[in-house]
Design an enzyme around this catalytic site. Structure first.
Site, PDB file in Angstrom:
ATOM      1  CE  LYS A  10       0.564  -5.102  -2.710  1.00 44.54           C
ATOM      2  NZ  LYS A  10       0.473  -5.750  -1.496  1.00 44.54           N
TER       3      LYS A  10
ATOM      4  CD  GLU B  39       0.354  -2.756   2.611  1.00 42.36           C
ATOM      5  OE1 GLU B  39       0.373  -3.911   2.407  1.00 42.36           O
ATOM      6  OE2 GLU B  39       0.524  -1.858   1.897  1.00 42.36           O
TER       7      GLU B  39
ATOM      8  NE  ARG C 114       3.869  -9.842   3.892  1.00 40.91           N
ATOM      9  CZ  ARG C 114       4.528  -9.366   2.841  1.00 40.91           C
ATOM     10  NH1 ARG C 114       5.788  -9.226   3.250  1.00 40.91           N
ATOM     11  NH2 ARG C 114       4.340  -8.563   1.792  1.00 40.91           N
TER      12      ARG C 114
END
Length: 204
Positions: free
Chosen positions: A129, A42, A46
């Site tokens: 999640k 993943e 960011r």
């Protein structure tokens, strides 16, 4: 029938959550993680180079690369165009969920409470999640949520460590966990592979 996101979640016990600033390091890191037994990666959106990192990692043999920290439909489209094979979001919004469903993306939205789960179920989603896992109540909270939602399965992420990951994976409702400890600044590729090997042995 197994959903695309469940297939991703069942591929490995730990999904490395990656924040990468240097595109040149992307392919070597991906190769090191895959070599250690963790093919599902993943890449969080960011950093300014995150989409380029996804492109580089997606070209690594055996890597299943997704985009994390996806917040809206525009980012979803950018991630898919960059080659992301699954999409992870810290939360659950109708616009993002509907866009993911419309694009038939393997989608893992974040939830933290029963209302989030119910909203997801209304949209046809049942794989989530659990985020932020530790500060949202930890394993006790997950167990409480699993009671009324017995068919729902989770990937807890946030605050999980090598010492606690196994305990999370012992929970029936947990298919995998997300971990940010696999790759740290300054770590060499051999160290990353060894971290991945240890994490890959955490299967239930």
């Amino acid at each position: 029938m197994t959903s695309p996101i469940e297939t991703v979640m069942r591929t490995a016990p730990v999904i490395p959550v990656l924040v990468i600033d240097d595109v040149a390091s992307a392919a070597p890191i991906a190769a090191a993680l895959v070599a250690g037994g963790l093919p599902v990666l993943e890449v969080t959106l960011r950093t300014p180079v995150a989409l380029d990192v996804i492109r580089e990692m997606a070209a690594v043999d055996g890597a299943i690369v997704g985009a994390g920290t996806v917040l809206n439909p525009a980012q979803l489209d950018q991630a898919l165009d960059a080659g992301a094979q699954f999409i992870v979001s810290p939360g659950l919004t109708d616009p993002l969920a509907r866009a993911a469903i419309d694009r038939q993306a393997a989608f893992l939205p974040g939830i933290a409470n029963a209302s989030d789960i119910m909203r997801g179920l209304d949209l046809g989603l049942d794989r989530f999640k659990f985020f932020p896992a530790e500060s949202s109540g930890g394993i006790r909270a997950l167990r409480a949520l699993s009671g009324p939602f017995g068919d729902v399965r989770f990937c807890p992420t946030g605050g999980i460590t090598p010492a606690t990951a196994g305990e999370w994976l012992d929970e029936e409702a947990v298919l995998c966990v997300g971990g940010s400890w696999l790759v740290k600044a300054g770590m060499d590729m051999d160290g990353i592979t060894k971290n991945a090997q240890r994490a890959a042995q955490l299967r239930r």
